[in-house]
Motif scaffolding. Structure first.
Motif, PDB file in Angstrom:
ATOM      1  N   ILE A   1      11.436  12.264   1.859  1.00  0.00           N
ATOM      2  CA  ILE A   1      10.351  11.268   1.877  1.00  0.00           C
ATOM      3  C   ILE A   1       9.888  11.003   0.437  1.00  0.00           C
ATOM      4  CG2 ILE A   1       7.966  10.808   2.622  1.00  0.00           C
ATOM      5  CD1 ILE A   1       8.581  12.372   5.166  1.00  0.00           C
ATOM      6  N   ASP A   2       9.778  12.083  -0.353  1.00  0.00           N
ATOM      7  CA  ASP A   2       9.368  11.917  -1.757  1.00  0.00           C
ATOM      8  C   ASP A   2      10.380  11.045  -2.511  1.00  0.00           C
ATOM      9  OD1 ASP A   2       7.143  13.473  -1.349  1.00  0.00           O
ATOM     10  OD2 ASP A   2       8.130  15.340  -1.951  1.00  0.00           O
TER      11      ASP A   2
ATOM     12  N   ASP B   1      11.888   5.562  -4.616  1.00  0.00           N
ATOM     13  CA  ASP B   1      12.718   4.349  -4.537  1.00  0.00           C
ATOM     14  C   ASP B   1      11.932   3.130  -4.066  1.00  0.00           C
ATOM     15  OD1 ASP B   1      14.954   5.578  -5.418  1.00  0.00           O
ATOM     16  OD2 ASP B   1      16.042   5.571  -3.511  1.00  0.00           O
ATOM     17  N   HIS B   2      10.938   3.371  -3.222  1.00  0.00           N
ATOM     18  CA  HIS B   2      10.141   2.272  -2.650  1.00  0.00           C
ATOM     19  C   HIS B   2       8.658   2.537  -2.883  1.00  0.00           C
ATOM     20  CE1 HIS B   2      13.868   2.748  -0.299  1.00  0.00           C
ATOM     21  NE2 HIS B   2      13.875   1.429  -0.212  1.00  0.00           N
ATOM     22  N   PRO B   3       8.203   2.366  -4.119  1.00  0.00           N
ATOM     23  CA  PRO B   3       6.800   2.720  -4.439  1.00  0.00           C
ATOM     24  C   PRO B   3       5.756   1.912  -3.676  1.00  0.00           C
ATOM     25  CG  PRO B   3       7.903   1.688  -6.324  1.00  0.00           C
ATOM     26  CD  PRO B   3       8.942   1.876  -5.287  1.00  0.00           C
TER      27      PRO B   3
ATOM     28  N   MET C   1       0.833  -1.200   0.000  1.00  0.00           N
ATOM     29  CA  MET C   1       0.000   0.000   0.000  1.00  0.00           C
ATOM     30  C   MET C   1       0.870   1.254   0.000  1.00  0.00           C
ATOM     31  SD  MET C   1      -3.115   0.858   2.584  1.00  0.00           S
ATOM     32  CE  MET C   1      -2.286   2.067   3.589  1.00  0.00           C
ATOM     33  N   ARG C   2       0.525   2.212  -0.806  1.00  0.00           N
ATOM     34  CA  ARG C   2       1.325   3.425  -0.904  1.00  0.00           C
ATOM     35  C   ARG C   2       1.121   4.346   0.295  1.00  0.00           C
ATOM     36  NH1 ARG C   2       3.884   5.659  -5.436  1.00  0.00           N
ATOM     37  NH2 ARG C   2       3.596   7.665  -4.424  1.00  0.00           N
ATOM     38  N   ILE C   3       2.111   5.200   0.493  1.00  0.00           N
ATOM     39  CA  ILE C   3       2.001   6.167   1.596  1.00  0.00           C
ATOM     40  C   ILE C   3       1.155   7.338   1.108  1.00  0.00           C
ATOM     41  CG2 ILE C   3       3.326   7.751   3.046  1.00  0.00           C
ATOM     42  CD1 ILE C   3       5.725   5.697   2.415  1.00  0.00           C
ATOM     43  N   THR C   4       0.112   7.638   1.871  1.00  0.00           N
ATOM     44  CA  THR C   4      -0.776   8.726   1.449  1.00  0.00           C
ATOM     45  C   THR C   4      -0.202  10.078   1.893  1.00  0.00           C
ATOM     46  OG1 THR C   4      -2.039   8.616   3.485  1.00  0.00           O
ATOM     47  CG2 THR C   4      -2.803   7.225   1.670  1.00  0.00           C
TER      48      THR C   4
ATOM     49  N   LEU D   1       8.325   2.982   6.036  1.00  0.00           N
ATOM     50  CA  LEU D   1       8.998   4.287   5.971  1.00  0.00           C
ATOM     51  C   LEU D   1       9.601   4.651   7.325  1.00  0.00           C
ATOM     52  CD1 LEU D   1       9.385   7.114   4.384  1.00  0.00           C
ATOM     53  CD2 LEU D   1       7.355   7.808   5.625  1.00  0.00           C
ATOM     54  N   GLN D   2       8.805   4.442   8.384  1.00  0.00           N
ATOM     55  CA  GLN D   2       9.290   4.776   9.725  1.00  0.00           C
ATOM     56  C   GLN D   2      10.423   3.858  10.157  1.00  0.00           C
ATOM     57  OE1 GLN D   2       6.738   5.828  12.880  1.00  0.00           O
ATOM     58  NE2 GLN D   2       5.223   6.829  11.604  1.00  0.00           N
ATOM     59  N   ALA D   3      10.345   2.603   9.699  1.00  0.00           N
ATOM     60  CA  ALA D   3      11.415   1.655  10.044  1.00  0.00           C
ATOM     61  C   ALA D   3      12.724   2.085   9.375  1.00  0.00           C
ATOM     62  CB  ALA D   3      11.025   0.259   9.621  1.00  0.00           C
ATOM     63  N   ASP D   4      12.644   2.599   8.157  1.00  0.00           N
ATOM     64  CA  ASP D   4      13.850   2.992   7.420  1.00  0.00           C
ATOM     65  C   ASP D   4      14.346   4.387   7.788  1.00  0.00           C
ATOM     66  OD1 ASP D   4      13.910   0.583   6.151  1.00  0.00           O
ATOM     67  OD2 ASP D   4      12.937   1.269   4.309  1.00  0.00           O
TER      68      ASP D   4
END
Lengths: 117, 178
Positions: free
Chosen positions: B37-38, B43-45, B1-4, B52-55
């Motif tokens: 973040i963008d 890089d990670h679609p 699922m993508r990040i909104t 995201l938070q883990a990375d």
């Protein structure tokens, strides 16, 4: 504990690493972090929160310049550029780093004086 | 699922709330961080907000890393500015409080206040008003040396202060030996 040791060692060298990367070419924040991760094979990894204050400090010191560049229609990126003052400073701290690591290696590898019998 | 966009906004707001640094630096950092973040999403679609938070780190980790990398001088400067702001606000509040008190006193119809030390009257303060005579005219100008006549008429419109002055005057009369 080993992580803490690594963090402490990183603290003393991160400025030099950042300047070294920027010596090659101008880079933006995300690119710097990725380059660091790839080149160190995941052993020298920084998070955004830790890198930017150092970059800002180097800008304040006049070692690095920043330039906002429009990418595409809406997105912007801030590129960081190592200027002449920064290059001179990098040479200075690299020389210091080499000297101190050499000294540490000498200590670690010291075998003691051979006794003559 | 993508990040909104909403999740991204919430993530950045979380950092903004707990990040301690100069405002200009904070805005500069959050803007760069938003760009990063963008780039991460490019890089990670397929990454979600958890990944995201883990990375990139939780808001707490990011704020802690920022604080750790910020020089002591900057933190001290920020703390000094905050301290000065607090002192200025305190002084301003004290001035406002004094002014309000002054207005309150001036708005009263007048009267007397008796200062005492160890229960003994030492000073009479007089708040001028048309219907209130000066203390010297009613024998209260020097309460230590002069006998105060309890029957003397003190015109005070403020009920609370009236009770206070009367009780002090009664005590004074007893001390003097009436």
């Amino acid at each position: 504990m080993p992580m803490q040791i690594r963090e402490n060692l990183k603290k003393g060298t991160v400025e030099m690493v950042l300047l070294h990367l920027l010596k090659e070419r101008d880079m933006y924040g995300y690119e710097i972090l990725q380059e660091m991760r790839v080149r160190s094979d995941g052993k020298f990894v920084l998070k955004d929160g830790s890198m930017y204050p150092i970059l800002y400090r180097m800008i304040d010191k006049g070692l690095v310049d920043d330039e906002q560049v429009l990418v595409g229609r809406r997105r912007t990126r801030v590129y960081y550029h190592l200027n002449e003052t920064g290059k001179a400073y990098l040479d200075e701290i690299t020389a210091e780093y080499v000297a101190i690591t050499e000294g540490i290696n000498n200590i670690l590898e010291y075998k003691g004086e051979q006794s003559c019998e | 699922m993508r990040i909104t966009e909403k999740e991204k906004f919430r993530y950045i707001s979380g950092i903004k709330k707990i990040l301690v640094c100069e405002r200009a630096k904070k805005e500069q950092f959050l803007s760069s961080f938003s760009d990063n973040i963008d780039d991460y999403i490019d890089d990670h679609p397929d990454a979600d907000i958890t990944q995201l938070q883990a990375d990139m780190g939780t808001p707490q980790e990011i704020a802690a890393g920022f604080l750790e990398s910020t020089s002591n001088e900057s933190i001290k400067r920020k703390m000094t500015v905050t301290r000065y702001a607090l002192i200025c606000v305190s002084i301003l509040l004290a001035i406002c409080a004094s002014f309000i008190l002054f207005l309150y006193i001036m708005s009263n119809d007048g009267g007397y206040a008796i200062e005492t030390i160890n229960g003994k009257p030492t000073k009479v303060e007089y708040f001028a008003a048309e219907n209130c005579e000066h203390p010297s005219k009613i024998g209260l100008s020097d309460v230590i040396s002069r006998k105060v006549n309890a029957e003397k008429n003190i015109l005070i419109n403020d009920g609370d202060r009236f009770d206070y002055v009367i009780s002090i005057r009664e005590r004074l009369s007893r001390n003097i030996g009436d």
